[in-house]
Design a protein around this motif. Structure first.
Motif, PDB file in Angstrom:
ATOM      1  N   LEU A 124       0.945  -1.144   0.020  1.00 18.86           N
ATOM      2  CA  LEU A 124      -0.073   0.031   0.010  1.00 18.86           C
ATOM      3  C   LEU A 124       0.753   1.183  -0.050  1.00 18.86           C
ATOM      4  O   LEU A 124       0.513   2.068  -0.717  1.00 18.86           O
ATOM      5  CB  LEU A 124      -1.027   0.145   1.166  1.00 18.86           C
ATOM      6  CG  LEU A 124      -2.072  -0.989   1.113  1.00 18.86           C
ATOM      7  CD1 LEU A 124      -2.991  -1.170   2.516  1.00 18.86           C
ATOM      8  CD2 LEU A 124      -3.256  -0.571   0.072  1.00 18.86           C
ATOM      9  N   GLN A 125       1.986   1.185   0.595  1.00 19.00           N
ATOM     10  CA  GLN A 125       2.775   2.467   0.844  1.00 19.00           C
ATOM     11  C   GLN A 125       3.655   2.674  -0.543  1.00 19.00           C
ATOM     12  O   GLN A 125       3.610   3.607  -1.188  1.00 19.00           O
ATOM     13  CB  GLN A 125       3.906   2.351   2.071  1.00 19.00           C
ATOM     14  CG  GLN A 125       4.748   3.436   1.817  1.00 19.00           C
ATOM     15  CD  GLN A 125       4.131   4.793   2.212  1.00 19.00           C
ATOM     16  OE1 GLN A 125       3.029   4.728   2.944  1.00 19.00           O
ATOM     17  NE2 GLN A 125       4.656   5.932   1.511  1.00 19.00           N
ATOM     18  N   MET A 126       4.117   1.359  -1.107  1.00 22.78           N
ATOM     19  CA  MET A 126       4.759   1.427  -2.446  1.00 22.78           C
ATOM     20  C   MET A 126       3.764   2.138  -3.508  1.00 22.78           C
ATOM     21  O   MET A 126       4.278   2.629  -4.338  1.00 22.78           O
ATOM     22  CB  MET A 126       5.165  -0.009  -2.777  1.00 22.78           C
ATOM     23  CG  MET A 126       6.589  -0.762  -2.077  1.00 22.78           C
ATOM     24  SD  MET A 126       6.442  -2.379  -1.958  1.00 22.78           S
ATOM     25  CE  MET A 126       7.098  -2.629  -3.754  1.00 22.78           C
ATOM     26  N   ALA A 127       2.411   1.622  -3.424  1.00 23.44           N
ATOM     27  CA  ALA A 127       1.647   2.332  -4.539  1.00 23.44           C
ATOM     28  C   ALA A 127       1.204   3.619  -4.347  1.00 23.44           C
ATOM     29  O   ALA A 127       1.261   4.406  -5.315  1.00 23.44           O
ATOM     30  CB  ALA A 127       0.113   1.255  -4.208  1.00 23.44           C
ATOM     31  N   ALA A 128       1.121   4.005  -2.895  1.00 23.56           N
ATOM     32  CA  ALA A 128       1.003   5.542  -2.681  1.00 23.56           C
ATOM     33  C   ALA A 128       1.951   6.315  -3.138  1.00 23.56           C
ATOM     34  O   ALA A 128       1.890   7.495  -3.677  1.00 23.56           O
ATOM     35  CB  ALA A 128       0.776   5.558  -1.366  1.00 23.56           C
ATOM     36  N   GLU A 129       3.442   5.967  -3.038  1.00 28.66           N
ATOM     37  CA  GLU A 129       4.319   6.546  -3.667  1.00 28.66           C
ATOM     38  C   GLU A 129       4.603   6.616  -5.201  1.00 28.66           C
ATOM     39  O   GLU A 129       5.260   7.306  -5.659  1.00 28.66           O
ATOM     40  CB  GLU A 129       5.750   5.951  -3.190  1.00 28.66           C
ATOM     41  CG  GLU A 129       5.904   5.997  -1.571  1.00 28.66           C
ATOM     42  CD  GLU A 129       7.023   5.179  -0.942  1.00 28.66           C
ATOM     43  OE1 GLU A 129       7.811   4.356  -1.877  1.00 28.66           O
ATOM     44  OE2 GLU A 129       7.353   5.161   0.067  1.00 28.66           O
ATOM     45  N   ARG A 130       3.577   6.027  -5.835  1.00 34.38           N
ATOM     46  CA  ARG A 130       3.791   5.792  -7.400  1.00 34.38           C
ATOM     47  C   ARG A 130       2.401   6.575  -7.667  1.00 34.38           C
ATOM     48  O   ARG A 130       2.137   6.196  -9.012  1.00 34.38           O
ATOM     49  CB  ARG A 130       3.720   4.719  -7.637  1.00 34.38           C
ATOM     50  CG  ARG A 130       5.501   3.843  -7.393  1.00 34.38           C
ATOM     51  CD  ARG A 130       5.258   2.485  -7.684  1.00 34.38           C
ATOM     52  NE  ARG A 130       6.685   2.057  -7.685  1.00 34.38           N
ATOM     53  CZ  ARG A 130       7.451   1.667  -6.450  1.00 34.38           C
ATOM     54  NH1 ARG A 130       6.893   1.990  -5.170  1.00 34.38           N
ATOM     55  NH2 ARG A 130       8.617   1.357  -6.484  1.00 34.38           N
TER      56      ARG A 130
END
Length: 466
Positions: A124-130
């Motif tokens: 979820l964090q990786m997705a938000a950063e992108r």
């Protein structure tokens, strides 16, 4: 401004937005339903066009490094929703993920495994950063009711609420989540009614998030939509359909979108699983590739026509990517390449062109309008869809097979008009030049026949200069 110039500027803005989000910021808030009820927007009012990708087995079959590779690729192509399942379809309760973790202790939804969910946290964090929303499915449908699939059925009305509440509590601060219940199952099938269980999962999520969560439902393939079974469920904010892979070419998804848009109360709708690129063209359950595979042209026809019919967006899928087939896994239903080789298939680029085209003009007030097409309309693979904006500043028509058509452009509130052709396969444009403001404007696409699809765009010149 020349139409090609406006598309180029939209593309620059699109890439700048990606760069900003790549720095870890999420400035617009959660995705929510727009005031008109037909489309989506962020909390701050910024319009949101859903461009999804089906990554069902993401948490189950990939390492963190592989997930990063996948998300980078999807960000670059313009996707903004990644649809993935927490309790995965392919033996997701018993076969561990790549770190040896299963999601539940003793297959009990009230006993989530912390180490498994740490991977979900990270993604979820990786997705938000992108700049990526996660279309997060709490479970695949076979864990609620098998109907088909592996199961086992582990949910009851009681533990469904607790599981939903636990998920909602854990992720209440994550603004990049869109919750998707269902998991390829109808809510009602013969004598089986699973609505009480889905209601409880939704209730748990909504209570934990103070009602801020956006919730929809991924239904199984066929002519049905969530609008046919659960439209009036108060927790359902977006209708979904699955035109799918089991009914051959040119399933009339545009008719389903039209039906959903006319229902009350008004809710956005979209095709959350059209035909997968490189999926066998054959009915379920055989999926025999003797009739060939769906290609990028098939993908374009379905995605464009559902969006032009008034959907709030659309989801793309590739047959190898949803299952993340690799040398580690057994292939499902005749997948023809590993997922890493499928990342750059033509259709994945081309749905990104669709998003950029829609966003190159004001798109929050799109109005489907088939009266634009006066002559040249066809059926099935030749069926054309058209729309205009509420201000009357532009219109678009998707022509799946190149031909001569006659269009009525009098809905545009402008004296001087200019037209251009957009190639959905390449994003190239052909300038038509000034066109007459008339009810019978005859135009011929730059190329003709099967496989040569085009979008006609006509702008009011005054609106182009603003």
């Amino acid at each position: 401004m020349h139409p090609l110039r406006s598309f180029s500027l939209a593309f620059v803005a699109f890439m700048v937005t990606l760069a900003v989000y790549g720095q870890g910021k999420w400035p617009h808030g959660r995705v929510t339903v727009a005031p008109d009820g037909h489309y989506l927007q962020y909390e701050d009012g910024t319009p949101f066009f859903w461009l999804g990708d089906t990554a069902w087995e993401l948490f189950h079959r990939l390492t963190r490094e592989e997930i990063g590779q996948y998300l980078d690729n999807r960000k670059e192509k313009g996707f903004n929703v990644i649809q993935a399942v927490v309790l995965a379809e392919m033996d997701g309760l018993f076969t561990p993920n790549q770190y040896g973790d299963i999601p539940l202790v003793d297959q009990d939804p009230e006993k989530p495994n912390e180490s498994y969910f740490q991977l979900v946290d990270d993604v979820l964090q990786m997705a938000a950063e992108r700049q990526l929303c996660m279309g997060l499915l709490p479970t695949w449908g076979d864990k609620v009711t098998r109907m088909w699939g592996g199961g086992p059925e582990v949910f009851s009305v009681e533990n469904a609420y607790h599981y939903g509440r636990w998920l909602g509590d854990r992720y209440r601060e994550k603004e990049n989540i869109i919750w998707i219940l269902g998991g390829d199952r109808p809510a009602i099938h013969d004598s089986v009614d699973t609505r009480p269980i889905w209601r409880e999962i939704a209730r748990g999520i909504l209570e934990a998030t103070a009602g801020e969560a956006l919730i929809t439902y991924h239904i199984s393939g066929g002519k049905q939509s969530t609008s046919q079974q659960i439209h009036r469920e108060p927790w359902l904010q977006v209708n979904m359909m699955q035109s799918g892979h089991g009914s051959g070419h040119d399933v009339p998804v545009w008719e389903w979108i039209t039906r959903d848009r006319a229902m009350m109360p008004t809710k956005p709708t979209l095709d959350s699983e059209p035909n997968y690129e490189d999926h066998p063209v054959n009915p379920w359950p055989q999926w025999d590739p003797k009739n060939g595979y769906f290609d990028d042209y098939d993908v374009r026809k379905q995605t464009y026509r559902s969006v032009f019919a008034g959907a709030c967006g659309v989801t793309y899928g590739h047959h190898s990517i949803w299952q993340f087939w690799s040398e580690r896994e057994e292939k499902i239903n005749h997948a023809d390449r590993y997922w890493t080789e499928a990342l750059d298939r033509p259709g994945a680029f081309q749905v990104g062109y669709l998003r950029r085209l829609i966003e190159s003009r004001p798109f929050a007030d799109r109005i489907p309008d088939q009266t634009i097409i006066v002559n040249g309309q066809g059926e099935k693979g030749q069926h054309i869809r058209a729309f205009r904006d509420g201000a009357g500043s532009y219109l678009m028509a998707y022509i799946p097979q190149g031909r001569t058509i006659t269009v009525d452009v009098t809905s545009l509130n402008a004296g001087a008009l200019r037209g251009w052709w957009f190639n959905p396969a390449t994003a190239d444009t052909v300038d038509i030049g000034p066109v007459e403001h008339t009810r019978s404007l005859e135009l011929t696409t730059p190329t003709l026949g099967f496989g040569n699809d085009w979008v006609l765009v006509i702008d009011g010149v005054a609106a182009m200069r603003r």
